[in-house]
Design a protein around this motif. Structure first.
Motif, PDB file in Angstrom:
ATOM      1  N   GLY A 315       0.822  -1.228   0.000  1.00 21.73           N
ATOM      2  CA  GLY A 315       0.000   0.000   0.000  1.00 21.73           C
ATOM      3  C   GLY A 315       0.842   1.256   0.000  1.00 21.73           C
ATOM      4  N   GLY A 316       1.996   1.209  -0.649  1.00 22.38           N
ATOM      5  CA  GLY A 316       2.869   2.388  -0.692  1.00 22.38           C
ATOM      6  C   GLY A 316       2.389   3.397  -1.717  1.00 22.38           C
ATOM      7  N   VAL A 317       3.351   4.160  -2.243  1.00 23.40           N
ATOM      8  CA  VAL A 317       3.027   5.207  -3.208  1.00 23.40           C
ATOM      9  C   VAL A 317       2.171   4.633  -4.348  1.00 23.40           C
ATOM     10  N   MET A 318       2.646   3.535  -4.927  1.00 24.46           N
ATOM     11  CA  MET A 318       1.967   3.012  -6.115  1.00 24.46           C
ATOM     12  C   MET A 318       0.778   2.118  -5.765  1.00 24.46           C
ATOM     13  N   GLY A 319       1.030   1.091  -4.940  1.00 25.42           N
ATOM     14  CA  GLY A 319      -0.040   0.140  -4.604  1.00 25.42           C
ATOM     15  C   GLY A 319      -1.247   0.857  -4.017  1.00 25.42           C
ATOM     16  N   GLN A 336      -3.698  -5.152   0.799  1.00 26.18           N
ATOM     17  CA  GLN A 336      -2.862  -5.879   1.762  1.00 26.18           C
ATOM     18  C   GLN A 336      -1.539  -5.143   1.963  1.00 26.18           C
ATOM     19  N   ASP A 337      -1.234  -4.846   3.214  1.00 24.38           N
ATOM     20  CA  ASP A 337       0.087  -4.271   3.526  1.00 24.38           C
ATOM     21  C   ASP A 337       0.329  -4.562   4.988  1.00 24.38           C
ATOM     22  N   HIS A 338       1.572  -5.026   5.302  1.00 26.70           N
ATOM     23  CA  HIS A 338       1.739  -5.427   6.696  1.00 26.70           C
ATOM     24  C   HIS A 338       1.808  -4.250   7.667  1.00 26.70           C
ATOM     25  N   LYS A 339       1.756  -3.042   7.162  1.00 26.93           N
ATOM     26  CA  LYS A 339       1.788  -1.896   8.085  1.00 26.93           C
ATOM     27  C   LYS A 339       0.409  -1.239   8.174  1.00 26.93           C
ATOM     28  N   GLU A 389       0.622  -7.046  -7.477  1.00 30.57           N
ATOM     29  CA  GLU A 389       1.703  -6.944  -6.482  1.00 30.57           C
ATOM     30  C   GLU A 389       2.406  -5.607  -6.667  1.00 30.57           C
ATOM     31  N   ALA A 390       2.532  -4.843  -5.556  1.00 29.58           N
ATOM     32  CA  ALA A 390       3.239  -3.555  -5.629  1.00 29.58           C
ATOM     33  C   ALA A 390       4.034  -3.328  -4.354  1.00 29.58           C
ATOM     34  N   ILE A 391       4.808  -4.367  -3.947  1.00 33.01           N
ATOM     35  CA  ILE A 391       5.635  -4.195  -2.742  1.00 33.01           C
ATOM     36  C   ILE A 391       6.995  -3.643  -3.163  1.00 33.01           C
ATOM     37  N   PHE A 392       7.931  -3.566  -2.190  1.00 29.93           N
ATOM     38  CA  PHE A 392       9.262  -3.007  -2.491  1.00 29.93           C
ATOM     39  C   PHE A 392       9.851  -3.612  -3.747  1.00 29.93           C
ATOM     40  N   GLU A 393      10.688  -2.795  -4.407  1.00 31.99           N
ATOM     41  CA  GLU A 393      11.358  -3.275  -5.614  1.00 31.99           C
ATOM     42  C   GLU A 393      12.558  -4.134  -5.209  1.00 31.99           C
ATOM     43  N   ASP A 394      12.277  -5.329  -4.742  1.00 30.27           N
ATOM     44  CA  ASP A 394      13.336  -6.216  -4.263  1.00 30.27           C
ATOM     45  C   ASP A 394      12.970  -7.625  -4.708  1.00 30.27           C
ATOM     46  N   ALA A 397      12.192 -10.218  -1.938  1.00 30.84           N
ATOM     47  CA  ALA A 397      10.915  -9.980  -1.253  1.00 30.84           C
ATOM     48  C   ALA A 397       9.761 -10.401  -2.168  1.00 30.84           C
ATOM     49  N   LYS A 398       9.876 -10.075  -3.435  1.00 23.83           N
ATOM     50  CA  LYS A 398       8.789 -10.410  -4.367  1.00 23.83           C
ATOM     51  C   LYS A 398       8.716 -11.933  -4.545  1.00 23.83           C
ATOM     52  N   HIS A 399       9.880 -12.601  -4.639  1.00 26.44           N
ATOM     53  CA  HIS A 399       9.879 -14.064  -4.751  1.00 26.44           C
ATOM     54  C   HIS A 399       9.175 -14.702  -3.556  1.00 26.44           C
ATOM     55  N   THR A 417       2.298  -7.877 -11.669  1.00 26.23           N
ATOM     56  CA  THR A 417       3.244  -7.142 -10.825  1.00 26.23           C
ATOM     57  C   THR A 417       3.424  -5.734 -11.376  1.00 26.23           C
ATOM     58  N   ASN A 418       3.638  -4.785 -10.459  1.00 24.45           N
ATOM     59  CA  ASN A 418       3.865  -3.399 -10.886  1.00 24.45           C
ATOM     60  C   ASN A 418       5.367  -3.087 -10.904  1.00 24.45           C
ATOM     61  N   THR A 419       6.192  -4.122 -10.934  1.00 23.88           N
ATOM     62  CA  THR A 419       7.639  -3.854 -10.931  1.00 23.88           C
ATOM     63  C   THR A 419       8.018  -2.848 -12.011  1.00 23.88           C
ATOM     64  N   SER A 420       9.006  -1.983 -11.688  1.00 25.07           N
ATOM     65  CA  SER A 420       9.415  -1.029 -12.710  1.00 25.07           C
ATOM     66  C   SER A 420      10.724  -1.445 -13.354  1.00 25.07           C
ATOM     67  N   SER A 421      11.373  -2.482 -12.799  1.00 19.42           N
ATOM     68  CA  SER A 421      12.684  -2.799 -13.375  1.00 19.42           C
ATOM     69  C   SER A 421      13.039  -4.282 -13.419  1.00 19.42           C
ATOM     70  N   HIS A 441       2.484  -2.141 -15.477  1.00 21.29           N
ATOM     71  CA  HIS A 441       3.341  -1.060 -14.990  1.00 21.29           C
ATOM     72  C   HIS A 441       2.618   0.276 -15.069  1.00 21.29           C
ATOM     73  N   PHE A 442       2.141   0.722 -13.908  1.00 21.35           N
ATOM     74  CA  PHE A 442       1.434   2.005 -13.801  1.00 21.35           C
ATOM     75  C   PHE A 442       2.467   3.119 -13.657  1.00 21.35           C
ATOM     76  N   PHE A 443       2.029   4.344 -13.879  1.00 22.94           N
ATOM     77  CA  PHE A 443       2.921   5.488 -13.703  1.00 22.94           C
ATOM     78  C   PHE A 443       2.396   6.394 -12.601  1.00 22.94           C
ATOM     79  N   ASP A 537      15.751   9.641  -5.699  1.00 26.74           N
ATOM     80  CA  ASP A 537      16.099   8.255  -5.357  1.00 26.74           C
ATOM     81  C   ASP A 537      15.516   7.297  -6.395  1.00 26.74           C
ATOM     82  N   ILE A 538      14.279   7.590  -6.812  1.00 26.75           N
ATOM     83  CA  ILE A 538      13.647   6.711  -7.808  1.00 26.75           C
ATOM     84  C   ILE A 538      14.360   6.866  -9.149  1.00 26.75           C
ATOM     85  N   CYS A 539      14.703   8.107  -9.511  1.00 28.00           N
ATOM     86  CA  CYS A 539      15.447   8.330 -10.764  1.00 28.00           C
ATOM     87  C   CYS A 539      16.752   7.559 -10.737  1.00 28.00           C
TER      88      CYS A 539
HETATM   89  P1  NAI Z   1       6.742   1.922  -1.485  1.00 28.66           P
HETATM   90  O1  NAI Z   1       8.019   1.679  -0.768  1.00 28.66           O
HETATM   91  O2  NAI Z   1       6.112   3.246  -1.424  1.00 28.66           O
HETATM   92  O3  NAI Z   1       5.657   0.868  -0.999  1.00 28.66           O
HETATM   93  C1  NAI Z   1       5.882  -0.499  -0.821  1.00 28.66           C
HETATM   94  C2  NAI Z   1       4.833  -0.982   0.172  1.00 28.66           C
HETATM   95  O4  NAI Z   1       4.852  -2.400   0.184  1.00 28.66           O
HETATM   96  C3  NAI Z   1       5.092  -0.526   1.597  1.00 28.66           C
HETATM   97  O5  NAI Z   1       3.927   0.090   2.092  1.00 28.66           O
HETATM   98  C4  NAI Z   1       5.390  -1.814   2.373  1.00 28.66           C
HETATM   99  O6  NAI Z   1       4.884  -1.782   3.692  1.00 28.66           O
HETATM  100  C5  NAI Z   1       4.671  -2.826   1.518  1.00 28.66           C
HETATM  101  N1  NAI Z   1       5.229  -4.179   1.604  1.00 28.66           N
HETATM  102  C6  NAI Z   1       6.505  -4.559   1.459  1.00 28.66           C
HETATM  103  N2  NAI Z   1       6.607  -5.894   1.533  1.00 28.66           N
HETATM  104  C7  NAI Z   1       5.369  -6.375   1.716  1.00 28.66           C
HETATM  105  C8  NAI Z   1       4.806  -7.671   1.832  1.00 28.66           C
HETATM  106  N3  NAI Z   1       5.567  -8.764   1.771  1.00 28.66           N
HETATM  107  N4  NAI Z   1       3.479  -7.786   2.000  1.00 28.66           N
HETATM  108  C9  NAI Z   1       2.688  -6.691   2.064  1.00 28.66           C
HETATM  109  N5  NAI Z   1       3.156  -5.440   1.924  1.00 28.66           N
HETATM  110  C10 NAI Z   1       4.485  -5.289   1.751  1.00 28.66           C
HETATM  111  O7  NAI Z   1       7.021   1.473  -2.984  1.00 28.66           O
HETATM  112  P2  NAI Z   1       6.381   2.042  -4.327  1.00 28.66           P
HETATM  113  O8  NAI Z   1       7.127   3.227  -4.776  1.00 28.66           O
HETATM  114  O9  NAI Z   1       4.918   2.105  -4.175  1.00 28.66           O
HETATM  115  O10 NAI Z   1       6.745   0.861  -5.350  1.00 28.66           O
HETATM  116  C11 NAI Z   1       6.047  -0.353  -5.346  1.00 28.66           C
HETATM  117  C12 NAI Z   1       6.333  -1.068  -6.644  1.00 28.66           C
HETATM  118  O11 NAI Z   1       5.917  -0.229  -7.727  1.00 28.66           O
HETATM  119  C13 NAI Z   1       7.787  -1.335  -6.908  1.00 28.66           C
HETATM  120  O12 NAI Z   1       7.904  -2.571  -7.553  1.00 28.66           O
HETATM  121  C14 NAI Z   1       8.234  -0.200  -7.807  1.00 28.66           C
HETATM  122  O13 NAI Z   1       9.320  -0.543  -8.621  1.00 28.66           O
HETATM  123  C15 NAI Z   1       6.995   0.004  -8.630  1.00 28.66           C
HETATM  124  N6  NAI Z   1       6.815   1.315  -9.223  1.00 28.66           N
HETATM  125  C16 NAI Z   1       7.104   2.459  -8.538  1.00 28.66           C
HETATM  126  C17 NAI Z   1       6.899   3.704  -9.130  1.00 28.66           C
HETATM  127  C18 NAI Z   1       7.145   4.957  -8.374  1.00 28.66           C
HETATM  128  O14 NAI Z   1       7.141   6.042  -8.984  1.00 28.66           O
HETATM  129  N7  NAI Z   1       7.340   4.896  -7.084  1.00 28.66           N
HETATM  130  C19 NAI Z   1       6.395   3.820 -10.504  1.00 28.66           C
HETATM  131  C20 NAI Z   1       6.049   2.566 -11.110  1.00 28.66           C
HETATM  132  C21 NAI Z   1       6.288   1.375 -10.492  1.00 28.66           C
END
Ligand code: NAI
Length: 680
Positions: A315-319, A336-339, A389-394, A397-399, A417-421, A441-443, A537-539
């Motif tokens: 549920g971060g920026v993108m999810g 779903q987000d563990h926080k 899926e839109a969790i950390f870009e790791d 973690a995604k696996h 998955t919303n992975t960007s890379s 892949h959303f923007f 940081d994202i750039c």
């Molecule tokens: P973010 O760091 O803002 O959010 C990630 C969220 O995932 C956090 O709220 C965290 O608590 C949650 N999380 C992590 N592991 C989890 C798990 N196992 N189960 C449930 N929740 C979990 O990250 P952001 O920026 O939203 O990026 C998410 C994905 O979107 C990444 O794959 C990123 O590459 C991609 N993306 C990001 C863009 C951006 O501008 N930030 C643009 C397009 C894609």
């Protein structure tokens, strides 16, 4: 009914009260648009009616899709000479003049879309009655195509509702609801569907006085007021669209300012102005983009998926924003987000967006109810038709997540998955069915960026790709299928341009000078400000990802800013400083002059983008040049009036641009080496 008369596109029924009901249903088309054929037939029917005058005339649509969506854009854009264009416009103007002058009450009975030429037809009627329903939309969207109303719309609208409301409609191109139209006087009555026919009938049988603007509204068209107001309108337009790139809105203001007192002359000038605009490059390119948008829409066949329930993980920026957007579009969404606090933050963001978009409390409550917090996924995982899926870009973690959820989700659910890379095939490795994973892949920001890249891994099933494109259409986004190569399409082309901007800045060119060069080219935002907005940081992360695959040199300046925690707008400091006390207003950090010309600065950045576009096409990252253009315009905002990078290359001549790159290579080094694709 006593008498029926039909033609290919129209059907006229005369009832016992001697009212003529004229139904429009364009042959071989799901929507009504005004072509030469349809207009000519209407002209004939009106000529007949004038000879055998009815008690009144009611014009309505026989199609479910709405009243009239506008003039036939395909036909308009096929006019390559000013004379041809003027002939088509002359026909429309003449038919609507005939309609306006028919000696009986006339009603436009509007349901659904009433846009462009459709609204101009309605304006030529004495009364307009619209269905009070969310699907009724009235507007003059021509400026979005680089043209303006030309079947008398610029002439008839300002006297009807006053200049401010008329200009707002024509200059913004936005569509309004039946109720809003009634408020301004654009329609006489907004009534529920069940009363529509009766309201029209009564209006004919007992015609009220036609709508007149209020005194102050009428005053806004006065000869002495117009120059002042025109200045205000021009200033407002200039803030969004410079005249040299987008002449149409300025032409609307000019027509009104100069000719509003002489409607006959204004009509002729409207025609001349439109004929010029429609054959110019800006309109041709914007109309091309309109068709590309239609093509992207057609890539998603909505019947392929019925996404009742969507489950978003992360549920971060993108999810968070994806979940909110899906709920706004009417779907049940579990998040779903563990926080806990992250989900609470999303609910706040949701409330803001729902309030802005939905306005009515009952609609806001309903949307909020559709967005369900689901910390562990216990509600959504097993129920959802789509999982994003839109969790950390790791990758680890995604696996771990994919391994955990694969057995819990429905076998036929769309897994995205919303992975960007990370390459989709690398992510899919841990799945027992890797062919089911696709990238969506959303923007950022999701609510504003229409494009979604449908990222196809080497294993992804075609049926899954099609379903993903279909899903994008369900949530009103534009899908472009791309290969799962580093940066996919949009970031791969955007990043070299941003990096070159940072290199320029490191060389001492002030950020504002760099940004201005890009704005002058037609970009919606300068690259340095864009980098600060996206987050440095994202750039850096995207640049690092690309640097592994394409030997991109990352400027030390970018790394240092990130190291120091200056991440752009979100931290208040990046290439610019953002003054909190002044509402986050950006301030230049370094001042000074550059001895480089605007053109040189612009060339260095834009040529990097063009070179990468050629490379993407050669590597077939995207199917063809048209989809590349569509992706880059809708994914980065690339100067729309230029029609996209490949269209620009075509128009500017490939050989000359390649030559320019070779010269830049001599001067600045290998990063400008022309891609092999320039020779194709
Ligand atoms: P973010 O760091 O803002 O959010 C990630 C969220 O995932 C956090 O709220 C965290 O608590 C949650 N999380 C992590 N592991 C989890 C798990 N196992 N189960 C449930 N929740 C979990 O990250 P952001 O920026 O939203 O990026 C998410 C994905 O979107 C990444 O794959 C990123 O590459 C991609 N993306 C990001 C863009 C951006 O501008 N930030 C643009 C397009 C894609």
């Amino acid at each position: 009914m006593t008498h029926t008369q039909t033609s290919d596109h129209w059907r006229m029924e005369r009832d016992n009260d001697d009212i003529a009901w004229l139904y429009f249903s364009r042959k071989d088309s799901s929507v009504n648009t005004l072509s030469t054929e349809a207009l000519t037939e209407l002209d004939d029917l009106l000529t007949d009616l004038a000879k055998n005058k009815p008690k009144g005339l009611i014009i309505l649509s026989a199609k479910e899709s709405g009243f009239i969506a506008g003039a036939d854009v395909k036909e308009i854009s096929s006019k390559k000479t000013i004379e041809d264009a003027a002939e088509f416009i002359r026909l429309g103007q003449a038919v609507f003049d005939r309609l306006e002058n028919i000696d009986c009450p006339t009603v436009a009975l509007i349901s659904g879309f009433c846009l462009g030429g459709g609204l101009e037809l309605a304006l030529a009627c004495r009364y307009r009655i619209a269905e009070d329903d969310p699907k009724t939309k009235l507007g003059l969207p021509e400026v979005k195509l680089g043209i303006h109303p030309a079947f008398g719309g610029t002439v008839r609208l300002p006297p009807l509702i006053g200049a401010p409301a008329a200009m707002d409609l024509m200059l913004s191109g936005r569509a309004i609801s039946a109720r809003a139209a009634q408020k301004t006087g654009l329609v006489d009555y907004a009534v529920p569907k069940r009363h529509l026919l009766e309201a029209a009938r009564r209006t004919i049988l007992k015609p009220p006085a036609p709508h007149k603007p209020k005194r102050w509204q009428a005053m806004t068209n006065h000869r002495l007021v117009r120059p002042w107001l025109a200045k205000v309108f021009r200033k407002k337009v200039a803030a969004k669209a410079p005249e040299k790139h987008y002449p149409a809105p300025y032409a609307i203001i000019d027509l009104w300012q100069k000719y509003a007192d002489t409607p006959g002359r204004m009509l002729r000038e409207e025609r001349a102005s439109e004929a010029q605009l429609v054959t110019d490059e800006t309109a041709q390119n914007l109309i091309r983009l309109f068709f590309l948008q239609e093509r992207m829409k057609s890539l998603g066949n909505k019947d392929l998926i019925d996404p009742k329930h969507i489950h978003v993980i992360g549920g971060g920026v993108m999810g968070g924003d994806i979940a909110v957007w899906c709920a706004l579009c009417g779907f049940t969404v579990t998040l779903q987000d563990h926080k806990h606090e992250t989900i609470a933050n999303v609910m706040q963001r949701a409330h803001k967006l729902f309030k802005k978009k939905l306005k009515l409390p009952r609609l806001i409550t309903a949307a909020t109810d559709r967005l369900i917090p689901d910390i562990t996924g216990s509600i959504g995982l097993s129920q959802a038709d789509v999982i994003i899926e839109a969790i950390f870009e790791d990758i680890n973690a995604k696996h771990a997540l994919f391994k955990e959820i694969e057995s819990k989700i429905k076998p036929d659910a769309l897994l995205a998955t919303n992975t960007s890379s990370i390459p989709i095939e690398d992510l899919a490795k841990v799945l027992s069915k890797p062919e089911r994973l696709v990238g969506l892949h959303f923007f950022n920001p999701v609510a504003l960026m229409q494009l979604v890249e449908i990222v196809c891994g080497t294993d992804t099933d075609q049926a899954v790709i099609d379903k993903a494109s279909a899903f994008a259409r369900h949530i009103d986004r534009l899908p472009v299928p791309v290969k799962s190569t580093p940066g996919f399409l949009v970031n791969r082309i955007l990043m070299p341009y941003l990096i070159e901007a940072v290199v320029l800045e490191s060389e001492g060119v002030p950020a504002s000078v760099i940004d201005k060069a890009a704005l002058d080219y037609g970009m919606p935002m300068g690259p340095i400000e864009l980098a600060d907005t996206v987050g440095l940081d994202i750039c850096l992360h995207v640049a690092e990802n690309l640097s592994q695959a394409y030997h991109v040199d990352i400027p030390e300046r970018l790394k240092n800013l990130v190291k120091a925690g200056n991440l752009g707008k979100k931290t208040g400091n990046g290439f610019y400083h953002y003054n909190k006390k002044k509402g986050g207003k950006k301030q230049q950090k370094k001042s000074g002059d550059s001895n480089m010309t605007n053109d040189e600065i612009c060339d260095r950045m834009i040529m990097k983008m063009l070179n990468e576009s050629i490379a993407c096409l050669r590597e077939q990252v995207v199917e063809d040049a048209d989809l590349l253009d569509a992706g880059i315009v809708y994914g980065t905002g690339f100067a729309p009036f230029r029609g996209g990078p490949m269209n620009y290359i075509e128009k500017e001549k490939k050989a000359e641009l390649k030559d320019k790159l070779s010269k830049l290579t001599e001067k600045y080094g290998d990063r400008f080496t022309p891609d092999a694709g320039w020779s194709n």
